[in-house]
Design an enzyme around this catalytic site. Structure first.
Site, PDB file in Angstrom:
ATOM      1  CD  GLU A   1      12.595  42.920  -3.638  1.00 26.78           C
ATOM      2  OE1 GLU A   1      13.125  43.559  -2.940  1.00 26.78           O
ATOM      3  OE2 GLU A   1      13.371  42.091  -4.571  1.00 26.78           O
TER       4      GLU A   1
ATOM      5  CG  ASP B   1      17.666  43.019  -8.666  1.00 25.09           C
ATOM      6  OD1 ASP B   1      18.220  44.014  -8.604  1.00 25.09           O
ATOM      7  OD2 ASP B   1      17.087  42.342  -7.634  1.00 25.09           O
TER       8      ASP B   1
ATOM      9  CD  GLU C   1      21.454  42.972  -4.525  1.00 29.47           C
ATOM     10  OE1 GLU C   1      21.292  43.856  -4.801  1.00 29.47           O
ATOM     11  OE2 GLU C   1      20.610  42.052  -4.263  1.00 29.47           O
TER      12      GLU C   1
END
Ligand code: GCV
Length: 670
Positions: free
Chosen positions: A278, A357, A385
Site C-alpha cells: 500500500e 483484509d 475496521e
C-alpha cells in the site's frame, strides 16, 4: 485541559462473596523471588489491590525465612525451576494455604492474575490445581497509533501513547500494562505499521528517554516493547540515495542505527515491518525479494536478541477491475511461499487473516500450511475496521476460534493454525499471534463498552486456544459487571450472536467488502467494485461471486488437499464461503433449499430484526447496569440498528434491481 479519566475494565476488583473463608490469603510468603524485582513489586501491589478489594482485607508480605517456604497458612509464592518460562502452578496445599509456583517472575505475575480472576469469579478454591503455560510464545497487540495522536482505523478516541509528536508516559501507561498483562499479553507495538514523519525517528535518540521509560513500565509487567519501522529510514534519516537491503552502505547505516536504539532501549523486543505494501517502500523497489529485506534487518538486530516481524500483507493495490486473473487473495501466498526456508531464525512472518483484509467472513490464509520451514504468526484485528467499528456489536472470538481450529493438512496431526502458531507443528519458538488493538483514550478504553470483550478475549485465547468463546465471554461479563444470572445470560446472548447478526445484514456468503470506501463503515455495494484495490464481487443480472477455482483465479489450489478440492467444488465448499470461491447464479438452490437470491433477502431482513433484538435485550437489563454504561451502549445499539437497516435496504434493493427476482415473501424492498 480536561483531565482524562479511565476505567479499570475487568480489573475493577469488587468485594466478592466466596464460598469459604479465604482470609488466609492476606498472608503472602515469598520464597525464591526478590521483593525488589520490578515484576514482583508489581505482582505484590496487584495482590494488595486485588485481595484487598475482593476479600476486604489488606494482605501483607511475610519474609520467607520466618517459615522457610513451608508455611501452612497463606499464599506461598515459590520458585519451581521445572516449570516453563511463563507458566505457573496454583495448588491448594492445605486448609489455609495456596501455593503459587513458577520458574520466573513473569510466571508469578500470570499466576497472580489467575488467582485474582478466580477470586473475582467467586470460583471454588477448594482444589484449584492449575498448571498452565501459554500456548503462543508471542501474544501481541499492534497499535496503529500515529504520533500526532490519531489512530489509523481507531474508534475509541485518540492515542494514549502519542500526542502532538510527543510520547506520553503516565499513570495510564501503567494501567494499560496491568490490564493487558492480566490477560497474558507479552508484546506490544505502539506505533502504526504505516510509519511516516516523526514516527520514522522513533529509532533515533530523539525519543530515547520516554521510550526507555515506557519499555521499563512494560517490562515490569512482562511485556516487551516493539516498534514499527520505516524500511526507507536510510533515505529519510540517513540521507542515503537508496534503502536497497543488499547495499553495504545501507547495511552499515542500519548497524549503527540499531546499536543506538538498543543502547537507548535495552528492553526493546524488535520491529514490525510493513514493506512493499500500500505504497510503503520495501525490497521489491530494488529487485530484492522479501526474504532479502527481512534477513538484512534480522542479522543486524540479532546480537541484541531482537525479532523482525515481517508482514505478508503484500499485494497489487493498483489493479484493473477488468482483469479477472490477478487475485488479491492469492497475493500473500504468491509473494512468500517460494521463500520457505529462506528466512532467518529471528524473522517471523505475520500473516493477516483473511487473505483479503479482516472481512467478516474469509477463508484462512493458505500461507498457514503452505510454509514448512518458516516462523509464522497470525494477525487478526479487534479494531473492527470492517466489522462495525466499535459502533456495531461484533464479538470476534468465535471467528478467531474458527481460524485457529482450521486444519491445514500440512501434516497428518497437529496441523491446525493453532498448532502452527504455537510452534507445535514444526517445533519452532518464534511464533505467536497478534491483533490490531481496539483501544484509545476514551474513558472506557474501547468506545463500545462491550467491545472490551474482544480485547479481553483476544488475550485469554492467545494464552489458551482451547478456551471457548462462551467461557471467555462469561468470564469477561462477570468480572466487568455485577449482574443476576438472567441479566448475564442476556449479555452473553448478545455477544455470542453478534458476529452472525453482523454477517447477516452485511455482505453475504464470504464475498466481503460492499463497504463505503472512504471509511469502511456502512454499505456501498459497488463502492469498491470498479476501484484499483482488487476487491470485487462481480455481480451482474445473473449471479454474483468470484471464481477462485482452478477455472478461475486458481486461489483454491493454494491449499493443501483435501482443502483445495473441497473449496474448488461448489457442492463441498462451506456455504458461508460460497461466494468467496464461486460465481453462483441467483436461482441456484442452497443446502437450505432456498435460492441464493432468497437467502440474500432473508438473511438481510433477519440480520436487521436481530439487531433490534440486541437492543431489546439490553433494555431489559437496564436496572442492573452501571448508570453510565447503559446509555452509552444503548446509543451504539441505536446506531447499529440504523446501520443494519441501511445495509438491508441497500443490499436487498441492489440485488432485486440487478436480478429482477421478486422476494418470495413479498416484503417491500427499498
Ligand atoms: C495500517 C487496510 C487498512 C489500512 C491498514 C492496512 C494494513 O488496508 O485499511 O488502514 O494500514 O490494511 O493492514 O497495513
Amino acid at each position: 485541559m480536561e483531565k482524562k479519566t479511565w476505567t479499570q475494565l475487568w480489573l475493577d476488583y469488587k468485594k466478592t462473596k466466596t464460598s469459604e473463608d479465604l482470609s488466609f490469603l492476606t498472608e503472602i510468603i515469598l520464597h525464591g523471588f526478590s521483593e525488589g524485582h520490578p515484576v514482583i513489586q508489581n505482582t505484590l501491589s496487584e495482590l494488595q489491590l486485588g485481595i484487598g478489594k475482593i476479600l476486604g482485607a489488606e494482605p501483607a508480605v511475610k519474609p520467607a525465612d520466618e517459615c522457610e517456604g513451608k508455611a501452612d497458612r497463606g499464599l506461598v509464592i515459590i520458585k519451581d525451576e521445572e516449570l516453563p518460562e511463563e507458566g505457573y502452578k496454583l495448588k491448594r496445599t492445605g486448609q489455609e494455604s495456596v501455593m503459587l509456583s513458577a520458574s520466573t517472575e513473569k510466571g508469578v505475575l500470570y499466576g497472580t492474575f489467575c488467582l485474582l480472576r478466580k477470586l473475582s469469579l467467586a470460583e471454588d478454591l477448594e482444589d484449584p490445581d492449575i498448571c498452565t503455560a501459554p500456548e503462543n510464545p508471542l501474544r501481541m497487540l499492534n497499535h496503529w497509533d500515529n504520533m500526532d495522536g490519531s489512530i489509523e482505523r481507531g474508534y475509541s478516541g485518540r492515542s494514549f501513547f502519542f500526542n502532538n509528536g510527543e510520547i506520553i508516559v503516565n499513570e495510564r501507561t501503567r494501567d494499560y500494562a496491568r490490564l493487558i498483562a492480566s490477560i497474558g499479553i507479552n508484546a506490544v507495538v505502539i506505533n502504526n505499521v504505516n510509519v511516516f514523519g516523526e514516527a520514522t525517528e522513533l529509532i533515533t535518540g530523539r525519543y530515547a528517554e520516554p521510550l526507555r521509560k515506557m519499555s521499563e513500565i512494560f517490562a515490569g509487567y512482562g511485556i516487551r516493547l516493539f516498534l514499527s519501522l520505516n524500511f526507507a529510514s536510510p533515505i529519510e534519516l540517513g540521507n542515503l540515495p537508496s534503502c536497497d537491503p543488499l547495499d553495504p552502505s545501507v547495511i552499515r547505516w542500519w548497524e549503527e542505527q540499531m546499536r543506538t536504539v538498543f543502547d537507548n532501549i535495552p528492553n526493546l523486543g524488535g520491529f514490525l515491518v510493513k514493506a512493499d505494501s500500500e505504497g510503503r517502500p520495501g525490497p521489491f523497489t530494488y529487485g530484492r525479494n522479501q526474504a532479502e529485506g527481512a534477513n538484512m534487518l534480522a542479522k543486524v538486530i540479532k546480537p541484541y536478541g531482537g525479532l523482525v516481524i515481517w508482514r505478508c500483507f503484500v499485494y497489487n493495490c493498483r489493479q484493473d477491475w477488468r482483469d479477472r486473473k490477478t487475485d488479491r487473495a492469492r497475493a500473500g501466498y504468491d509473494n512468500f511461499h517460494e521463500m520457505d526456508g529462506q528466512f532467518d531464525e529471528n524473522v517471523i512472518l505475520q500473516i493477516k487473516n483473511g487473505p483479503m483484509d479482516f472481512q467478516i467472513r474469509e477463508p484462512v490464509s493458505p500461507l498457514f500450511g503452505g510454509m514448512l520451514h518458516t516462523n509464522e504468526m497470525l494477525e487478526v484485528q479487534i479494531a473492527q475496521e470492517y466489522t462495525g467499528q466499535q459502533i456495531d456489536l461484533c464479538y470476534l472470538i468465535p471467528m478467531f476460534k474458527e481460524i485457529l481450529s482450521f486444519r491445514t493438512y500440512v501434516k497428518e496431526q497437529e496441523d491446525t493454525v493453532a498448532d502452527i502458531i504455537s510452534g507445535r507443528t514444526f517445533g519452532n519458538r518464534n511464533t505467536g499471534i497478534a491483533t490490531v488493538a481496539n483501544t484509545g483514550d476514551d474513558s472506557n478504553w474501547t468506545g463500545h463498552d462491550l467491545a472490551a470483550a474482544n480485547l479481553y478475549g483476544f488475550g485469554r485465547l492467545a494464552w489458551d486456544m482451547n478456551l471457548t468463546p462462551e467461557e471467555i465471554a462469561k468470564e469477561w461479563i462477570s468480572q466487568t459487571y455485577t449482574l443476576s444470572p438472567d441479566a448475564a445470560k442476556n449479555v452473553l446472548w448478545m455477544l455470542l450472536h453478534s458476529r452472525e447478526i453482523y454477517e447477516d445484514y452485511t455482505s453475504p456468503l464470504g464475498i466481503g467488502w460492499m463497504v463505503n470506501p472512504s471509511n469502511h463503515y456502512g454499505p456501498s455495494v459497488n463502492g469498491y467494485e470498479y476501484d484499483r484495490w482488487g476487491t470485487y464481487h462481480r455481480a451482474d443480472h445473473l449471479g454474483v461471486g468470484v471464481d477462485r477455482t482452478d477455472k478461475g483465479t486458481g486461489y483454491a489450489q493454494q491449499y493443501n488437499e483435501p482443502n483445495a478440492s473441497m473449496y474448488n467444488d461448489p457442492q463441498t465448499c462451506p456455504e458461508e464461503l460460497l461466494l468467496f470461491f464461486h460465481r453462483v447464479l441467483y436461482r441456484t438452490r442452497l443446502k437450505s433449499g432456498k435460492t441464493l437470491i432468497q437467502h440474500i433477502y432473508d438473511s438481510h431482513f433477519e440480520g436487521y430484526e436481530k439487531a433490534q433484538e440486541l437492543k431489546k435485550r439490553w433494555e431489559s437489563i437496564r436496572d442492573e447496569l452501571p448508570e453510565d454504561v447503559y446509555p452509552r451502549v444503548l446509543e451504539r445499539l441505536d446506531r447499529q440498528i440504523s446501520n443494519a437497516r441501511e445495509w438491508c435496504d441497500q443490499v436487498n434493493s441492489y440485488f432485486y434491481r440487478i436480478s429482477g427476482i421478486e422476494d418470495e415473501k413479498g416484503r417491500t424492498i427499498y
